[in-house]
Design a protein around this motif. Structure first.
Motif, short mmCIF file in Angstrom:
data_model
loop_
_atom_site.label_atom_id
_atom_site.label_comp_id
_atom_site.label_asym_id
_atom_site.label_seq_id
_atom_site.Cartn_x
_atom_site.Cartn_y
_atom_site.Cartn_z
N THR A 17 35.74 116.64 90.86
CA THR A 17 37.46 117.02 89.79
C THR A 17 36.49 116.86 88.36
O THR A 17 36.98 116.59 87.44
CB THR A 17 38.64 117.10 89.56
OG1 THR A 17 38.60 115.15 89.33
CG2 THR A 17 39.32 117.25 91.54
N PRO A 18 35.92 118.22 88.49
CA PRO A 18 35.33 118.87 87.27
C PRO A 18 36.13 118.91 85.76
O PRO A 18 37.34 119.57 85.95
CB PRO A 18 33.68 119.08 87.13
CG PRO A 18 34.49 120.34 88.41
CD PRO A 18 35.05 119.11 89.62
N ASP A 19 36.34 118.11 84.58
CA ASP A 19 36.95 118.53 83.86
C ASP A 19 36.63 119.79 82.91
O ASP A 19 35.30 119.51 81.48
CB ASP A 19 36.82 117.46 82.80
CG ASP A 19 38.29 117.52 81.71
OD1 ASP A 19 39.27 118.70 82.25
OD2 ASP A 19 38.04 116.21 81.69
N ILE A 20 36.79 120.90 83.49
CA ILE A 20 36.18 122.55 82.36
C ILE A 20 36.67 123.17 81.29
O ILE A 20 37.98 122.71 82.02
CB ILE A 20 35.83 122.94 84.31
CG1 ILE A 20 34.75 122.52 85.04
CG2 ILE A 20 35.39 124.70 83.09
CD1 ILE A 20 34.28 123.91 86.24
N PRO A 21 36.01 122.99 80.71
CA PRO A 21 37.07 122.94 79.06
C PRO A 21 37.99 124.73 79.60
O PRO A 21 37.02 125.15 79.54
CB PRO A 21 35.95 122.81 77.71
CG PRO A 21 34.76 123.09 78.47
CD PRO A 21 34.62 122.42 80.09
N GLN A 22 39.09 124.49 79.18
CA GLN A 22 39.82 125.90 78.52
C GLN A 22 40.01 126.79 77.10
O GLN A 22 40.67 125.47 76.93
CB GLN A 22 41.31 125.83 79.66
CG GLN A 22 40.72 125.62 81.67
CD GLN A 22 40.15 127.13 82.22
OE1 GLN A 22 40.40 127.70 81.57
NE2 GLN A 22 38.83 125.84 82.88
N ARG A 23 40.25 128.17 77.50
CA ARG A 23 40.62 128.12 76.23
C ARG A 23 42.02 128.01 76.03
O ARG A 23 42.69 128.16 77.01
CB ARG A 23 40.22 129.22 75.82
CG ARG A 23 38.84 129.74 75.65
CD ARG A 23 38.72 131.44 75.36
NE ARG A 23 37.26 131.89 76.14
CZ ARG A 23 36.21 132.06 75.56
NH1 ARG A 23 36.54 131.78 74.04
NH2 ARG A 23 35.28 132.26 75.76
N ARG A 24 43.04 127.19 75.18
CA ARG A 24 44.73 127.57 74.65
C ARG A 24 44.27 127.51 73.94
O ARG A 24 44.14 126.13 72.88
CB ARG A 24 44.44 125.49 75.87
CG ARG A 24 46.22 125.80 75.09
CD ARG A 24 46.88 125.56 76.29
NE ARG A 24 46.63 125.65 77.32
CZ ARG A 24 46.71 124.77 78.02
NH1 ARG A 24 47.68 123.63 78.30
NH2 ARG A 24 46.87 124.33 79.65
N GLY A 25 45.33 128.08 72.79
CA GLY A 25 45.46 128.55 71.60
C GLY A 25 44.42 129.22 70.78
O GLY A 25 43.59 129.40 71.30
N PHE A 26 45.14 127.46 69.86
CA PHE A 26 44.19 128.13 68.64
C PHE A 26 42.93 126.78 69.39
O PHE A 26 41.28 126.41 68.63
CB PHE A 26 44.16 126.96 67.68
CG PHE A 26 44.96 128.49 66.90
CD1 PHE A 26 45.19 130.11 66.50
CD2 PHE A 26 46.86 128.35 67.58
CE1 PHE A 26 45.76 130.90 66.13
CE2 PHE A 26 47.29 129.44 66.62
CZ PHE A 26 46.75 130.93 66.33
#
Lengths: 362, 410
Positions: free
Chosen positions: B258-267
């Motif tokens: 379950t890789p922790d892939i970054p996501q855009r969220r808000g700012f």
């Protein structure tokens, strides 16, 4: 046998042939590698060339000159070169640092020319040069108004600190190196402790000492100019590194040279000055030049303690909201100035090395 | 025959002669300027007196100045509350911690950036050095250009330039996408973290075991080659063990991924690991600058290997890769290791440039503490001591490694 020897004694055409065969296409793998590399590098080079030359704006016509530029905006240099080169020096007086830099460069060129290598010429030359440059920069003589060192800046400041470092630091380095090889135990341990301690810490901490701690060492009421304190700090730092390269040179002088000098009845300073040091400095010359070049780059550390050298000035240009976007151009220019001096010095070092090795096997 | 003649006739002086010579007193030293021993003593005494006077003058000046400025000496300020925040810290820290803890954060941040930069600078430097020593003119020119450009420019300029570039990147909302799994923006570099669910710890242990077994496997392969003459490239079994062991562990423990892939969220971003722009700029600047110096060292080391070694290896029909790893590099390492260790040291010391771009390393935090408390002498002493200790540890480690690669006399 004759066939195998042929490439070694060949003429020009064969040399080219050898070069092509050995360096350009030694094997199919290398041809493939070359093409792959070129395919990767050439587009990048084209992009950089377009950015830096073909799409660039060179002439400044005011703050709006780069609004439509696709490529580099060299206009920022045209607009701000006075700040980058002279820092906070009063605008109307900037001919003075210009002249000072010119005198300095002439002095350096004379110093680097082997024909003029004699202390009888160089010591008076530098004494006069230092005096004239100091008078020009500081003023107070005749019609020149006084410009305190806090207003000195830019290239002139970098240059003053660099030469101050080498002129002050080199004699200290020689003394430290000799001290480290002395048979007097106390002198030797003082040298070792000083050299090893200062080589183990970053230059910044020494600048902190020069700026924040050194004033505490002085009797109350006395004050030493900050620029001078910092230059002495960098010089001592430089000396500790240089001392180790000189020591390497000293160790490489054959023992027989010492013994022969002693047998001739030379005293310590005669032996050191006339027999040992000339040979040691020749042997250590490449390493010595490396540290001289490093010393020039190290002057840029004064940015941290707030002296206005060429790099601080370049960063200050970026405070101007109009030109802020063109930081790459401004830093490239500052980098080019360092690169030009450093590269020139390293080419000079290589030439001198070749010249000095004439008549020696190694 | 006189006694002298007799002793000459025998092979060397007799035992009695030696005893007699030892019993005789050394020539009496005269207390005069002409005697080098006396002269040395006088010089040293003079130096000692000068040193003592100098230290005394400095000490009295310092104590007088400190008294006048009402600065208390000593290190008790380290117990006081720091009252400033630090941007990034590997250990929990808040403004209500002490100056001492703030400095500890600084030391850890210095070590963090230095360790990362040393690894990357070594990789870059070795690659560029091997390339520069290459026969291929395209490759060697390319590497040469990099080396000359990078090392003739002050390190501060590298760091400032990269810092400016990163600060001028678009904000997270318009961040540049890196292959869909990471982002680069003016907040720094955001990279995914591999996640292995509940088996993460086990896999880490397996990895540790794998590293050790890889060394053992390489050694076995070498022994096997030496014993039988059938040569096996030691890197092959080593890599196999290194990959297989963690992979097997992962499969056995249920193959969770379950890789922790970054996501855009808000700012900003969620998930992944974000390296701050300051860390990123400092690490890149140090890597590129030091890499150029390491490249020169590696090139010098490779070119110091006699040409005949390579020609002999080629004549034996060794693969070019084996020539490099088995013949050239082991001999070059002897030349490379000592100057390499001093490059690692200077990289660690240069990491103090974090102070100009706001990376909270030792000098940056030390500077803040110095300005807040006015304890300039103590703070500079602490900083110097810490760097000095780091230098000592590094050079001890490198000396240990050097003694292993150095030429063993028989």
């Amino acid at each position: 046998m004759a066939n195998t020897l042929q490439p070694l004694v060949s003429g020009r055409r064969n040399a080219l042939d050898w070069w092509l065969r050995e360096r350009v296409w030694p094997s199919p793998f290398h041809i493939l590698l070359s093409f792959a590399t070129l395919a990767l590098v050439v587009p990048i080079c084209v992009k950089i060339a377009n950015w830096a030359i073909f799409d660039a704006v060179f002439v400044s016509t005011g703050p709006e000159s780069c609004r439509d530029a696709v490529g580099a905006c060299w206009a920022v240099i045209a607009e701000k070169h006075r700040v980058i080169l002279f820092g906070l020096y009063p605008f109307d007086e900037q001919w003075r640092p210009t002249l000072a830099v010119a005198i300095y460069l002439i002095t350096v060129i004379v110093t680097l020319t082997p024909r003029f290598w004699s202390l009888r010429l160089l010591v008076p030359l530098w004494t006069i040069a230092v005096f004239v440059i100091g008078a020009l920069m500081y003023g107070g003589i005749g019609p020149l108004r006084i410009v305190p060192t806090t207003e000195w800046g830019g290239l002139a400041l970098t240059m003053i600190m660099f030469s101050g470092t080498v002129i002050l630091g080199f004699p200290i380095a020689v003394l430290l190196a000799l001290g480290r090889r002395s048979h007097l135990a106390l002198l030797r341990s003082v040298s070792v402790v000083l050299i090893e301690t200062l080589r183990g810490v970053p230059l910044i901490t020494i600048l902190f000492v020069a700026v924040n701690v050194f004033p505490l060492f002085l009797p109350a009421g006395t004050n030493v100019d900050k620029l001078l304190r910092v230059t002495i700090g960098i010089a001592i730092f430089f000396a500790c590194y240089q001392a180790e390269t000189i020591r390497g040179g000293l160790q490489a002088v054959p023992e027989g040279q010492y013994e022969a000098a002693k047998a001739l009845g030379l005293r310590y300073w005669q032996m050191t000055g006339r027999i040992i040091l000339p040979q040691a400095l020749r042997i250590a010359f490449p390493a010595i030049m490396n540290h001289v070049i490093a010393a020039m780059k190290n002057t840029s550390f004064v940015m941290i303690i707030g002296l206005f050298d060429i790099l601080t000035a370049t960063t200050a240009v970026m405070q101007d909201p109009v030109w802020r976007k063109y930081y790459v151009e401004a830093y490239t220019f500052a980098g080019f100035v360092y690169f030009a001096f450093g590269f020139a010095l390293s080419i000079y070092a290589r030439l001198m090395e070749r010249r000095m090795n004439k008549g020696y096997v190694s | 025959m006189t006694s002298i003649d007799r002793s000459l006739a025998a092979s060397g002086p007799t035992r009695a002669d030696i005893r007699a010579r030892q019993a005789a007193k050394p020539p009496r030293r005269r207390l005069s300027w002409g005697d080098p021993f006396t002269r040395g003593l006088i010089y040293q005494a003079g130096l000692a007196i000068l040193l003592a006077l100098g230290i005394h003058a400095l000490y009295s000046n310092v104590s007088e100045n400190l008294q006048r400025q009402n600065i208390a000496t000593g290190f008790s300020f380290l117990e006081q509350l720091a009252r400033f925040n630090i941007g990034e810290s590997p250990i929990p820290y808040s403004a209500s911690d002490t100056y001492g803890r703030a400095l500890l954060v600084g030391v850890l941040n210095t070590l963090r950036v230095a360790a990362v930069a040393i690894v990357f600078a070594t990789v870059l430097g070795v690659a560029a050095g091997v390339a520069r020593a290459s026969r291929n003119v395209v490759i060697s020119t390319l590497a040469g250009t990099y080396v000359e450009l990078a090392r003739n420019v002050p390190i501060i300029l590298h760091v400032l330039l990269w810092s400016s570039i990163i600060r001028n990147l678009p904000p997270p909302r318009q961040a540049h996408d890196l292959l869909g799994i990471g982002f680069i923006s003016n907040r720094g570099l955001t990279v995914p973290l591999p996640g292995f669910g509940t088996s993460g710890g086990t896999i880490m242990i397996a990895l540790g075991v794998a590293v050790l077994s890889a060394f053992a496997a390489a050694r076995l392969a070498r022994r096997y080659g030496e014993r039988t003459g059938r040569y096996v490239e030691p890197i092959v079994p080593a890599l196999a063990v290194l990959v297989a062991l963690p992979l097997l562990t992962w499969l056995v423990t249920g193959a969770q991924f379950t890789p922790d892939i970054p996501q855009r969220r808000g700012f900003g971003f969620t998930g992944g690991l974000t390296l701050s722009p300051e860390f990123f700029a400092l690490a890149i600047g140090l890597t590129i600058y030091t890499g150029a110096f390491i490249a020169e060292i590696v090139r010098g080391g490779i070119q110091a290997v006699p040409k005949g070694q390579v020609e002999a290896a080629r004549a034996l029909g060794l693969h070019p890769f084996s020539i490099m790893t088995r013949i050239v590099l082991p001999q070059a390492l002897r030349v490379i290791v000592p100057p390499l260790s001093s490059q690692f040291l200077s990289l660690t010391k240069n990491s103090s440039l974090g102070v100009i771009i706001g990376y909270p390393e030792l000098v940056n935090i030390g500077n803040t503490v110095m300005n807040q408390t006015g304890q300039a002498m103590e703070m500079v002493t602490i900083m110097m001591l810490i760097y000095f200790t780091l230098s000592l540890i590094t050079s001890l480690l490198m000396n240990f490694y050097n003694s292993r690669v150095a030429l063993k006399g028989r």
